[in-house]
Every structure is written in C-alpha cells, then in structure tokens.
Write an enzyme that holds these catalytic residues in place. Sequence first.
Site, mmCIF file in Angstrom:
data_model
loop_
_atom_site.group_PDB
_atom_site.id
_atom_site.type_symbol
_atom_site.label_atom_id
_atom_site.label_comp_id
_atom_site.label_asym_id
_atom_site.label_seq_id
_atom_site.Cartn_x
_atom_site.Cartn_y
_atom_site.Cartn_z
ATOM 1 N N PHE A 66 34.437 65.913 35.695
ATOM 2 C CA PHE A 66 33.332 65.469 34.823
ATOM 3 C C PHE A 66 31.979 66.008 35.266
ATOM 4 O O PHE A 66 30.970 65.767 34.650
ATOM 5 C CB PHE A 66 33.289 63.944 34.655
ATOM 6 C CG PHE A 66 33.969 63.200 35.759
ATOM 7 C CD1 PHE A 66 35.284 62.784 35.605
ATOM 8 C CD2 PHE A 66 33.305 62.961 36.944
ATOM 9 C CE1 PHE A 66 35.928 62.117 36.621
ATOM 10 C CE2 PHE A 66 33.946 62.295 37.958
ATOM 11 C CZ PHE A 66 35.263 61.874 37.803
ATOM 12 N N GLU A 120 31.544 37.214 55.224
ATOM 13 C CA GLU A 120 32.833 37.915 55.113
ATOM 14 C C GLU A 120 33.472 38.009 56.482
ATOM 15 O O GLU A 120 32.777 38.191 57.483
ATOM 16 C CB GLU A 120 32.616 39.326 54.565
ATOM 17 C CG GLU A 120 32.104 39.320 53.143
ATOM 18 C CD GLU A 120 32.090 40.719 52.568
ATOM 19 O OE1 GLU A 120 33.154 41.196 52.148
ATOM 20 O OE2 GLU A 120 31.025 41.343 52.559
ATOM 21 N N ASP A 152 23.847 46.276 50.045
ATOM 22 C CA ASP A 152 25.244 46.115 49.620
ATOM 23 C C ASP A 152 25.476 44.769 48.919
ATOM 24 O O ASP A 152 26.166 44.705 47.912
ATOM 25 C CB ASP A 152 26.161 46.228 50.851
ATOM 26 C CG ASP A 152 27.633 46.261 50.477
ATOM 27 O OD1 ASP A 152 27.951 46.814 49.408
ATOM 28 O OD2 ASP A 152 28.465 45.728 51.240
ATOM 29 N N HIS A 187 24.436 40.931 44.346
ATOM 30 C CA HIS A 187 25.176 39.677 44.194
ATOM 31 C C HIS A 187 24.297 38.445 44.472
ATOM 32 O O HIS A 187 24.285 37.492 43.714
ATOM 33 C CB HIS A 187 26.383 39.625 45.143
ATOM 34 C CG HIS A 187 27.289 40.819 45.019
ATOM 35 N ND1 HIS A 187 27.511 41.466 43.837
ATOM 36 C CD2 HIS A 187 28.034 41.478 45.945
ATOM 37 C CE1 HIS A 187 28.357 42.467 44.038
ATOM 38 N NE2 HIS A 187 28.679 42.509 45.310
ATOM 39 N N LYS A 240 28.953 40.855 57.602
ATOM 40 C CA LYS A 240 30.346 41.281 57.789
ATOM 41 C C LYS A 240 30.838 40.754 59.136
ATOM 42 O O LYS A 240 30.039 40.550 60.058
ATOM 43 C CB LYS A 240 30.423 42.809 57.838
ATOM 44 C CG LYS A 240 29.976 43.496 56.559
ATOM 45 C CD LYS A 240 31.135 43.657 55.609
ATOM 46 C CE LYS A 240 30.765 44.469 54.389
ATOM 47 N NZ LYS A 240 31.635 44.191 53.257
ATOM 48 N N LYS A 300 35.529 33.996 55.468
ATOM 49 C CA LYS A 300 35.156 34.501 54.150
ATOM 50 C C LYS A 300 34.728 33.301 53.326
ATOM 51 O O LYS A 300 35.527 32.394 53.064
ATOM 52 C CB LYS A 300 36.381 35.174 53.520
ATOM 53 C CG LYS A 300 36.270 35.434 52.042
ATOM 54 C CD LYS A 300 36.048 36.882 51.754
ATOM 55 C CE LYS A 300 35.885 37.162 50.275
ATOM 56 N NZ LYS A 300 34.961 38.227 49.983
HETATM 57 C C1 BG6 Z 1 30.977 44.468 47.200
HETATM 58 C C2 BG6 Z 1 30.466 45.024 48.502
HETATM 59 O O1 BG6 Z 1 30.040 44.657 46.190
HETATM 60 O O2 BG6 Z 1 31.234 43.089 47.352
HETATM 61 C C3 BG6 Z 1 31.460 44.777 49.611
HETATM 62 O O3 BG6 Z 1 30.243 46.420 48.365
HETATM 63 C C4 BG6 Z 1 31.816 43.323 49.690
HETATM 64 O O4 BG6 Z 1 30.957 45.226 50.864
HETATM 65 C C5 BG6 Z 1 32.220 42.791 48.309
HETATM 66 O O5 BG6 Z 1 32.885 43.175 50.590
HETATM 67 C C6 BG6 Z 1 32.385 41.299 48.340
HETATM 68 O O6 BG6 Z 1 32.947 40.881 47.134
HETATM 69 P P1 BG6 Z 1 33.819 39.573 47.069
HETATM 70 O O7 BG6 Z 1 34.101 39.373 45.627
HETATM 71 O O8 BG6 Z 1 35.052 39.847 47.894
HETATM 72 O O9 BG6 Z 1 32.973 38.507 47.674
#
Ligand code: BG6
Length: 464
Positions: A88, A216, A235, A240, A323, A328
Amino acid sequence: MKDNCNKVLNKNIEIIIFGATGDLAHKKLFPSISNLFKDFKYKDKFNILALGRNEETTSDFTQRFNDTIDKENREQFYSKIEYFVCDFLKKEDLEKLKIRLDKTCSSKILYLAIPPSLYEAVILNIEEVGLNKPCSNHNNFIRIVLEKPFGENLKTSKSLNKTLLSGFSENQIFRIDHYLGKEPIQNIFSFRFANNIFENLWNNNYIDNIQIKVSEDIGIETRGFFYEQTGALVDVFQNHILQMLSVLTMDTPYLFEEKYIRKEKNNILKKLTFSDVIKGQYIGYKEENNVSPDSLTETYIALKLEIKNSRWRNVPIYIETGKFLKEKKTEISVVFKKGNNNLFKKNGHNVLKFLIQPALGIGLTMLAKIPSIYDYEVSNINMLYNFSDYFGEVKSEYEKLLIDCIEGNQINFTRSDEIESSWILVDKIKTDIKNKKPILYKKGSLGPTERDMFLKKDNRYWIS
Ligand code: BG6
C-alpha cells in the site's frame, strides 16, 4: 462526501484490512470478526479483503488463523476472506486495488492495521488513487479506521488530521481507542446520567479527589523499538487514561449523540493542567531488545492533574500507570469528602470505584454499623455491582467497535479536536520529564516507593 450510515442493513460491506499479516490483525481483528460471525446480524452482508505484501494465496493466508479461530467457525469465516497482494506504499498497487473494489462496488471500511508511522503516506496514496470516493453507487459509505497513537505530538497529530480531513469528512473517520469499547467505560455514561443521585454530587463540593490506575503485570514484550518512542505517557496516558477521564468528568451532553458527547469531552481535555509527576522505570528495562542501554524512557508514570473549570477546581486527579507492576488492573476511584459531624469514632471517605478490568463492575465503600447489642461502632463495607451477576458474558472491545464502525456510530471514537487537546497537555508533560532520570522500581512491585509520598504530601493516600 456524505456518509450514509442509516441504510447500512441493505448494504454489502467490504472490510479492507491494510496490514492483514501484522500483529494487530492476527491477535485482535480477525478473532473479533470471527466471533461476530456467530450471531452477527450482518454476517451475510460483508466480506473481508485482506491486504498484505507477501505473495501468498487466500488459503495460505487463512491458515495462519488456525491457532486463534475456533474450529467450528473456520470454514464459514474463511469463505468470507479474500487475500489480495498489495504494497500500500506503492500507488500502482492501490490502483489495482481500486479496480478490484470497483468490481464489487460495496460500502467500504478501510481499516489501517499498520504501524502509525505509515499512516500519512498510506492515507495520501488512498486519497490520490480515489479509494476515498464511492464507486458508481453513491449510496454506499466509505469509512476509514485507524488505531492510536494519532501522531507523536501536537504538530504531527495536526498534520495527520489535516491529511485525513483532506480526503475524508470527520464522520467517515473512526479513530480507535480500544478503551472506549470496554463495557465498564461505556457504562459510566448511564451510571452518571441515568441515575440522578450521583450526578448532583459530581463536583468539587462533594468530591475530594479522583484516582485512575492502569497497572499491567507484563513488560514491553517484543515492542522495545515502539516503546522507546512512546513510554507510558504516550502509550497509555495520552489516549486511554485521558479518554476515561473525560468521560468521567464531562458536563452533561445535550443529547446522547456523538457530536454533543465529543464536544463535552473536549471541553474537559482543554482545561486539564498538571502539577506533579513521578517518572519510573522497571529494573531490567534497559536490557530489553531494541532498548537503549542509557534509556530514560518511563515504564511507569504518576501524575497529579486538575481540571480548571468551576465544577472541578481544586479536585486533584491522581493518575498511575505502568508496566511490570504487581497486577493487571484498571480502576477509577472517586473519593468523596468526609462528612463534617463527629457522631462516630470512624469517619471515612466514601469511595466509588469503577472496575474496568479484570473485574467488571462498580463498587461503593460505605460505613455501616457493626451489628452488636452492646456497642455502636461503624466499619467499612463494600456494595458491589458485578456485571456478570446480571448480564453474563461481555463481548470484547474490538467486537463492539467493529459494530459501531459498521453502523456509523462514533460515540466510542475520538474526534480530531480531542486528539489535539490531549497532545497540548501531553507535550507539556513530555517536555517536563524529558531529561529526568527515571526512578527504578522492582518488577512485580507497586512502582517506585516515592509513590506513597506523592499523595501523602497532599494528606491523601492511594486507594488500593
Ligand atoms: C495498548 C498499549 O494501547 O494498551 C499497550 O499499547 C497496553 O502497551 C494495552 O498493554 C493495554 O490494553 P488492555 O486492554 O490490555 O488494558
């Protein structure tokens, strides 16, 4: 370029996946689309055109999903997929693609599951060869989907938005932040606006502080190169966390419609400021593949923010993400102010918790009388709404977002102005932390030990 989203049921839709041989397509997209097939009302209405550079046949291509797609679904699902060899980045290949797509003349979803660094070049090619224009049937829609990160800073995000908007209108652009596809985040709208009891308390008269935690238990895995450019700030926080925060704190939208919701979210993003930060890095990060041995990249960040508007002035918002932490967990805690009477020995904060993952629900801590015929003492109790107790299985965020995209519903997608407002804040934080040495923390811990003092100095504590 009007998007005809209401006539969707009568259409044949082609989902054209750019980067179909990549990680995102393999791990998230194809399994989600195949799940949708099980009970999906459009299942006879759409096909997938998988684009990749490798010279291979459709059946070679589909074999690679044998490990992620249930056996009983495979045959039917694979019959919907066509593999199309296409680089592409080459205009001549996209011209061939256009000829192929003109033959079927369906509605099109152009899904860019490619590295963000290629977005602009690919979008320009798409626009130049006219893949953004409907074929002869002008009732068909064309939508473009892309995943965060949208740019690397304000400047590059503006440039990306400009490129997108030169060939597509905003209602054709679906910017995915997969957190907005999570049920507990969508539930915040109904929690706040369908139940009047809390909305009246949703301000600085009653709320002491807000905490958002995205922790996480995994590291950067094989993404060293990507992570070195982003760190935890870009990230996870830029997208988010800011999206969750804006849904949580926005004013009541005029209607439950995308244009009003996105406007209110952006009003929050524009008013955000930060005043304190901890930058951390897990021990061992510098030894990861594709990570510089002198890396200053943060794998943990804690931030203190404030929304400078009359509703939220002086309510600190504490953010924490990282991280290789202990567990989690994604949670939002809204900590209410203490009452001002002294009737009981204990006088705690009520905390409302939005449990995003792994548990999905809402909890409210309260003080209650400890049953006794002798004393009158109070203790913390927890009232809990667990999604699964009421509604059973919850679909994955990608399934939800794909349906939204097919139906043209943009409530759970971000608009260009939201992206730019979030970068204004993030660029400031980036400049502030750029040359700071990260504080090291042990894998599996809660983060740098300084995190306790971060709140203690404000006479507050992290909600665990
Ligand atoms: C992603 C990040 O957008 O979200 C990752 O790039 C991260 O580093 C992930 O692990 C976390 O998503 P979730 O849905 O597992 O909380």
